[in-house]
Design a protein around this motif. Structure first.
Motif, PDB file in Angstrom:
ATOM      1  N   ASP A   2       0.825  -1.196   0.000  1.00  0.00           N
ATOM      2  CA  ASP A   2       0.000   0.000   0.000  1.00  0.00           C
ATOM      3  C   ASP A   2       0.864   1.252   0.000  1.00  0.00           C
ATOM      4  N   ALA A   3       0.347   2.286  -0.626  1.00  0.00           N
ATOM      5  CA  ALA A   3       1.075   3.549  -0.701  1.00  0.00           C
ATOM      6  C   ALA A   3       0.932   4.365   0.581  1.00  0.00           C
ATOM      7  N   VAL A   4      -0.039   4.022   1.419  1.00  0.00           N
ATOM      8  CA  VAL A   4      -0.240   4.720   2.681  1.00  0.00           C
ATOM      9  C   VAL A   4      -0.199   3.712   3.828  1.00  0.00           C
ATOM     10  N   LYS A   5       0.049   4.216   5.033  1.00  0.00           N
ATOM     11  CA  LYS A   5       0.268   3.341   6.190  1.00  0.00           C
ATOM     12  C   LYS A   5      -1.012   2.816   6.826  1.00  0.00           C
ATOM     13  N   HIS A  13      -4.945   7.661   6.020  1.00  0.00           N
ATOM     14  CA  HIS A  13      -5.111   7.169   4.647  1.00  0.00           C
ATOM     15  C   HIS A  13      -5.281   8.349   3.682  1.00  0.00           C
ATOM     16  N   LEU A  14      -6.173   9.239   4.013  1.00  0.00           N
ATOM     17  CA  LEU A  14      -6.443  10.399   3.171  1.00  0.00           C
ATOM     18  C   LEU A  14      -5.331  11.439   3.276  1.00  0.00           C
ATOM     19  N   ILE A  15      -4.869  11.706   4.468  1.00  0.00           N
ATOM     20  CA  ILE A  15      -3.829  12.714   4.678  1.00  0.00           C
ATOM     21  C   ILE A  15      -2.559  12.356   3.909  1.00  0.00           C
ATOM     22  N   GLU A  16      -2.130  11.108   3.993  1.00  0.00           N
ATOM     23  CA  GLU A  16      -0.913  10.688   3.285  1.00  0.00           C
ATOM     24  C   GLU A  16      -1.103  10.734   1.767  1.00  0.00           C
ATOM     25  N   ALA A  17      -2.276  10.393   1.289  1.00  0.00           N
ATOM     26  CA  ALA A  17      -2.541  10.452  -0.153  1.00  0.00           C
ATOM     27  C   ALA A  17      -2.477  11.888  -0.659  1.00  0.00           C
ATOM     28  N   VAL A  18      -3.067  12.805   0.092  1.00  0.00           N
ATOM     29  CA  VAL A  18      -3.046  14.223  -0.295  1.00  0.00           C
ATOM     30  C   VAL A  18      -1.620  14.758  -0.241  1.00  0.00           C
ATOM     31  N   ASP A  19      -0.890  14.418   0.812  1.00  0.00           N
ATOM     32  CA  ASP A  19       0.506  14.853   0.927  1.00  0.00           C
ATOM     33  C   ASP A  19       1.359  14.308  -0.218  1.00  0.00           C
ATOM     34  N   GLY A  23      -0.941  18.040  -2.305  1.00  0.00           N
ATOM     35  CA  GLY A  23      -2.231  18.705  -2.152  1.00  0.00           C
ATOM     36  C   GLY A  23      -2.362  19.457  -0.842  1.00  0.00           C
ATOM     37  N   ASP A  24      -3.523  20.019  -0.657  1.00  0.00           N
ATOM     38  CA  ASP A  24      -3.840  20.834   0.512  1.00  0.00           C
ATOM     39  C   ASP A  24      -5.138  20.286   1.108  1.00  0.00           C
ATOM     40  N   LEU A  25      -5.096  19.826   2.343  1.00  0.00           N
ATOM     41  CA  LEU A  25      -6.298  19.262   2.971  1.00  0.00           C
ATOM     42  C   LEU A  25      -7.451  20.254   3.010  1.00  0.00           C
ATOM     43  N   ALA A  26      -7.154  21.525   3.102  1.00  0.00           N
ATOM     44  CA  ALA A  26      -8.207  22.537   3.134  1.00  0.00           C
ATOM     45  C   ALA A  26      -8.958  22.616   1.802  1.00  0.00           C
TER      46      ALA A  26
END
Length: 86
Positions: A2-5, A13-19, A23-26
């Motif tokens: 998996d690409a995220v932990k 899951h979402l935070i690592e994908a955006v990073d 990207g910007d979580l906002a």
């Protein structure tokens, strides 16, 4: 591998994908159809669009998305509406 932990609904899951894509979580909109998608978005503090034609056992409307879609044709307008408020 998996690409995220972490798996959804863990917000990592979402935070690592955006990073990973710079990207910007906002300015992130999670689009999904299940409680795990809703959980990840809410825990990460992002906007949430759910579709009511997915596979989830819990009706998407009960997961209180920011926007509930009945057809993918409405996705772009929904994202624009959420992001213009961000």
């Amino acid at each position: 591998m998996d690409a995220v932990k972490a798996a959804k609904p863990n917000p990592a899951h979402l935070i690592e994908a955006v990073d990973a894509v710079g990207g910007d979580l906002a300015r992130t909109v999670m689009v999904g159809d299940a409680d795990t998608d809703a959980g990840a978005a809410r825990s990460a503090g992002t906007s949430l669009i759910l579709v009511d034609f997915g596979y989830t056992e819990i009706p998407a409307a009960e997961l209180t998305p920011d926007i509930l879609l009945h057809h993918f044709d409405d996705l772009v307008d929904a994202c624009v509406a959420l992001l213009s408020d961000a």
